[in-house]
Design an enzyme around this catalytic site. Structure first.
Site, PDB file in Angstrom:
ATOM      1  CB  THR A  99      -0.914  -0.010   1.253  1.00 37.26           C
ATOM      2  OG1 THR A  99      -1.448   1.285   1.456  1.00 37.26           O
ATOM      3  CG2 THR A  99      -0.169  -0.387   2.519  1.00 37.26           C
ATOM      4  CG  ASP A 100      -1.315   4.875  -0.889  1.00 34.86           C
ATOM      5  OD1 ASP A 100      -1.769   4.226   0.074  1.00 34.86           O
ATOM      6  OD2 ASP A 100      -2.013   5.668  -1.564  1.00 34.86           O
ATOM      7  CD  GLU A 101      -3.288   3.513   4.455  1.00 34.76           C
ATOM      8  OE1 GLU A 101      -3.103   3.561   5.687  1.00 34.76           O
ATOM      9  OE2 GLU A 101      -4.397   3.323   3.942  1.00 34.76           O
ATOM     10  CE  LYS A 153      -0.228  -4.681   3.073  1.00 33.45           C
ATOM     11  NZ  LYS A 153      -0.621  -6.031   2.578  1.00 33.45           N
TER      12      LYS A 153
HETATM   13  P1  NAD Z   1     -10.035  -7.152   2.234  1.00 34.12           P
HETATM   14  O1  NAD Z   1     -10.014  -6.803   3.685  1.00 34.12           O
HETATM   15  O2  NAD Z   1     -11.237  -6.838   1.429  1.00 34.12           O
HETATM   16  O3  NAD Z   1      -9.766  -8.723   2.039  1.00 34.12           O
HETATM   17  C1  NAD Z   1      -8.768  -9.403   2.737  1.00 34.12           C
HETATM   18  C2  NAD Z   1      -8.980 -10.895   2.498  1.00 34.12           C
HETATM   19  O4  NAD Z   1      -7.933 -11.595   3.180  1.00 34.12           O
HETATM   20  C3  NAD Z   1     -10.317 -11.426   3.040  1.00 34.12           C
HETATM   21  O5  NAD Z   1     -10.904 -12.304   2.110  1.00 34.12           O
HETATM   22  C4  NAD Z   1      -9.912 -12.170   4.309  1.00 34.12           C
HETATM   23  O6  NAD Z   1     -10.784 -13.245   4.628  1.00 34.12           O
HETATM   24  C5  NAD Z   1      -8.527 -12.678   3.931  1.00 34.12           C
HETATM   25  N1  NAD Z   1      -7.671 -12.922   5.097  1.00 34.12           N
HETATM   26  C6  NAD Z   1      -7.491 -12.109   6.170  1.00 34.12           C
HETATM   27  N2  NAD Z   1      -6.656 -12.696   7.039  1.00 34.12           N
HETATM   28  C7  NAD Z   1      -6.289 -13.892   6.498  1.00 34.12           C
HETATM   29  C8  NAD Z   1      -5.436 -14.936   6.917  1.00 34.12           C
HETATM   30  N3  NAD Z   1      -4.796 -14.889   8.094  1.00 34.12           N
HETATM   31  N4  NAD Z   1      -5.287 -16.016   6.115  1.00 34.12           N
HETATM   32  C9  NAD Z   1      -5.955 -16.079   4.929  1.00 34.12           C
HETATM   33  N5  NAD Z   1      -6.787 -15.121   4.494  1.00 34.12           N
HETATM   34  C10 NAD Z   1      -6.944 -14.039   5.259  1.00 34.12           C
HETATM   35  O7  NAD Z   1      -8.728  -6.494   1.622  1.00 34.12           O
HETATM   36  P2  NAD Z   1      -8.517  -5.716   0.240  1.00 34.12           P
HETATM   37  O8  NAD Z   1      -9.020  -4.349   0.387  1.00 34.12           O
HETATM   38  O9  NAD Z   1      -8.953  -6.584  -0.862  1.00 34.12           O
HETATM   39  O10 NAD Z   1      -6.920  -5.620   0.221  1.00 34.12           O
HETATM   40  C11 NAD Z   1      -6.128  -6.656  -0.363  1.00 34.12           C
HETATM   41  C12 NAD Z   1      -4.661  -6.278  -0.234  1.00 34.12           C
HETATM   42  O11 NAD Z   1      -4.425  -5.022  -0.880  1.00 34.12           O
HETATM   43  C13 NAD Z   1      -4.214  -6.102   1.213  1.00 34.12           C
HETATM   44  O12 NAD Z   1      -2.923  -6.632   1.347  1.00 34.12           O
HETATM   45  C14 NAD Z   1      -4.168  -4.588   1.404  1.00 34.12           C
HETATM   46  O13 NAD Z   1      -3.206  -4.224   2.366  1.00 34.12           O
HETATM   47  C15 NAD Z   1      -3.790  -4.128   0.000  1.00 34.12           C
HETATM   48  N6  NAD Z   1      -4.256  -2.774  -0.316  1.00 34.12           N
HETATM   49  C16 NAD Z   1      -5.598  -2.491  -0.306  1.00 34.12           C
HETATM   50  C17 NAD Z   1      -6.020  -1.214  -0.651  1.00 34.12           C
HETATM   51  C18 NAD Z   1      -7.489  -0.864  -0.688  1.00 34.12           C
HETATM   52  O14 NAD Z   1      -7.831   0.304  -0.957  1.00 34.12           O
HETATM   53  N7  NAD Z   1      -8.400  -1.789  -0.466  1.00 34.12           N
HETATM   54  C19 NAD Z   1      -5.088  -0.224  -0.999  1.00 34.12           C
HETATM   55  C20 NAD Z   1      -3.726  -0.548  -0.964  1.00 34.12           C
HETATM   56  C21 NAD Z   1      -3.330  -1.841  -0.655  1.00 34.12           C
HETATM   57  P1  TYD Z   2     -10.580   4.233   4.454  1.00 40.33           P
HETATM   58  O1  TYD Z   2     -11.512   3.720   3.394  1.00 40.33           O
HETATM   59  O2  TYD Z   2     -10.718   3.704   5.848  1.00 40.33           O
HETATM   60  O3  TYD Z   2      -9.107   4.065   3.894  1.00 40.33           O
HETATM   61  P2  TYD Z   2      -7.679   4.628   4.433  1.00 40.33           P
HETATM   62  O4  TYD Z   2      -7.831   5.226   5.771  1.00 40.33           O
HETATM   63  O5  TYD Z   2      -6.891   3.386   4.455  1.00 40.33           O
HETATM   64  O6  TYD Z   2      -7.234   5.613   3.417  1.00 40.33           O
HETATM   65  O7  TYD Z   2     -10.785   5.791   4.539  1.00 40.33           O
HETATM   66  C1  TYD Z   2     -10.554   6.649   3.442  1.00 40.33           C
HETATM   67  C2  TYD Z   2     -10.543   8.066   3.974  1.00 40.33           C
HETATM   68  O8  TYD Z   2     -11.834   8.355   4.511  1.00 40.33           O
HETATM   69  C3  TYD Z   2      -9.558   8.272   5.114  1.00 40.33           C
HETATM   70  O9  TYD Z   2      -8.976   9.569   4.984  1.00 40.33           O
HETATM   71  C4  TYD Z   2     -10.414   8.197   6.350  1.00 40.33           C
HETATM   72  C5  TYD Z   2     -11.731   8.760   5.884  1.00 40.33           C
HETATM   73  N1  TYD Z   2     -12.928   8.243   6.605  1.00 40.33           N
HETATM   74  C6  TYD Z   2     -13.835   9.132   7.208  1.00 40.33           C
HETATM   75  O10 TYD Z   2     -13.652  10.370   7.150  1.00 40.33           O
HETATM   76  N2  TYD Z   2     -14.901   8.609   7.887  1.00 40.33           N
HETATM   77  C7  TYD Z   2     -15.121   7.267   7.983  1.00 40.33           C
HETATM   78  O11 TYD Z   2     -16.115   6.847   8.633  1.00 40.33           O
HETATM   79  C8  TYD Z   2     -14.204   6.379   7.326  1.00 40.33           C
HETATM   80  C9  TYD Z   2     -14.418   4.877   7.400  1.00 40.33           C
HETATM   81  C10 TYD Z   2     -13.132   6.917   6.649  1.00 40.33           C
END
Ligand code: NAD
Ligand code: TYD
Length: 336
Positions: free
Chosen positions: A125-127, A154
């Site tokens: 992630t960018d985080e 991460k």
């Molecule tokens: P999500 O939370 O929707 O899904 C995570 C999945 O992993 C779920 O199906 C969960 O059951 C499974 N899981 C959790 N713990 C597990 C374990 N111990 N063993 C096996 N499976 C397990 O997540 P997402 O949003 O699809 O993110 C996927 C990846 O992308 C993550 O690594 C996250 O850090 C990265 N990412 C997500 C975002 C975003 O905006 N969603 C942005 C940047 C990076």
């Molecule tokens: P989120 O989807 O939790 O992703 P991340 O914090 O990983 O970027 O949130 C996106 C943005 O929205 C983040 O700046 C936090 C903000 N946010 C709110 O302002 N209120 C909320 O209830 C949630 C869930 C997020």
């Protein structure tokens, strides 16, 4: 020979979308999914695929992946790790779960991939770079400066991947993306959560001043870009794959409510601790090697997202599980 893929965390938001992209691009491939089905995972997310014989689903924890008899000694063409605890708000309260899955789970998968000589792509992630100042953009060489326990877990996982590359010459790589949005995201995250509240005429709890900025990439656009690395694996590399520009949260809310065609009341609540103001990553390294990220406009993407949730309202039922209700009761009820 047909390709064999192992996708960990494919019952979640991005992993399920990626599995579908892979399925279509490699029609002869065999896909194995390992997912422990936490609150964020659902087999429904793989509904179109999971009855097919070329998809094998193993309900298992990535921490135990090396002990799964069905995987013993299989050399995969690619292993992709999406499995993670992903919600920043939850990481403030359940830190050890984040360390367990995100750090120990990644370590366990790295060992499995070394043993089976399978290339491994870690989704990050960018985080991990922490907040960007005005006019600051992070390339892959930027230092890691995570703020939340989620981001720290991460970043720790990324360091383990890099250490395995250096120490063992492991065939591994890292893709760091920005905020994804689109169908099948667990509705605790900003965009679907605000849709859920707006549908009920409830106020939208925006943290602080709402001027925090995120770069939103439609999940299919991320997955299409990611697919390009399958046949040209970037061994040993880190690649940023993010959206080109960032938007303030209030602007996202404005566009979202316009797509929903409703007037929603924004309620500014106390800010999240250590809430990063802005993420901004530079994806030129990826684009130079694999071509431009074909990214849809945010308004179009939000419209498509809204349309998907409107035709799949049962997705919001996932907020009614005991786990989701008790999380919001404990940690969101008194937000002011
Ligand atoms: P999500 O939370 O929707 O899904 C995570 C999945 O992993 C779920 O199906 C969960 O059951 C499974 N899981 C959790 N713990 C597990 C374990 N111990 N063993 C096996 N499976 C397990 O997540 P997402 O949003 O699809 O993110 C996927 C990846 O992308 C993550 O690594 C996250 O850090 C990265 N990412 C997500 C975002 C975003 O905006 N969603 C942005 C940047 C990076
Ligand atoms: P989120 O989807 O939790 O992703 P991340 O914090 O990983 O970027 O949130 C996106 C943005 O929205 C983040 O700046 C936090 C903000 N946010 C709110 O302002 N209120 C909320 O209830 C949630 C869930 C997020």
């Amino acid at each position: 020979m047909a390709k064999r893929f192992l996708i960990c965390g494919a019952c979640g938001f991005i992993g399920s979308s990626f599995a579908k992209h892979l399925w279509l691009k490699y029609p002869d491939s065999e896909i194995t999914v390992v997912d422990v089905l936490t609150y964020a995972g659902s087999l429904d997310n793989l509904r179109e695929l999971h009855t097919e014989s070329r998809l094998q689903f193993l309900e298992a924890d990535i921490c135990d992946v090396g002990a799964l008899p069905k995987l013993e000694d299989i050399q995969f063409d690619l292993v992709v790790n999406f499995a993670a605890e992903t919600h920043v708000d939850r990481s403030l309260y359940y830190t050890s779960e984040f360390v367990r899955t995100n750090v120990l789970g990644t370590d366990s998968l790295l060992s499995f991939c070394r043993k089976t000589d399978s290339p491994m792509l870690q989704i990050s992630t960018d985080e991990v770079y922490g907040p960007a100042r005005e006019n600051e953009t992070f390339s892959e060489a930027a230092p890691l400066n995570p703020s939340s326990p989620y981001a720290a877990s991460k970043a720790s996982a990324d360091l383990l991947v890099l250490a395995a590359i250096k120490t063992f010459g492991q065939k591994a790589a890292i893709a760091r993306t920005s905020n994804n949005y689109g169908p099948r995201q667990f509705p605790e995250k900003l965009i679907p959560y605000f849709m859920y509240l707006a549908r009920q005429g409830k106020p939208l709890p925006v943290y602080g001043d709402g001027k925090q900025q995120r770069s939103w990439l439609y999940v299919d656009d991320f997955c299409s870009a990611l697919l390009r690395v399958v046949d040209d694996f970037p061994k040993g590399e880190i690649l940023n794959i993010g959206a080109a520009r960032e938007y303030a949260n209030l602007e996202v809310v404005r566009r979202l409510t316009a797509s929903l065609e409703c007037e929603a009341l924004v309620n500014h609540v106390a800010d999240r601790p250590a809430h990063d103001r802005c993420y901004r990553i530079d994806s030129r390294k990826f684009e130079q090697r694999y071509g431009a990220i074909d990214e849809r406009d945010l308004t179009d993407g939000l419209r498509q997202t809204v349309a998907w949730y409107q035709s799949h309202p049962e997705n919001f039922d996932r907020l009614r599980t005991q786990d989701a209700v008790s999380f919001r009761d404990k940690h969101y009820r008194n937000r002011t």
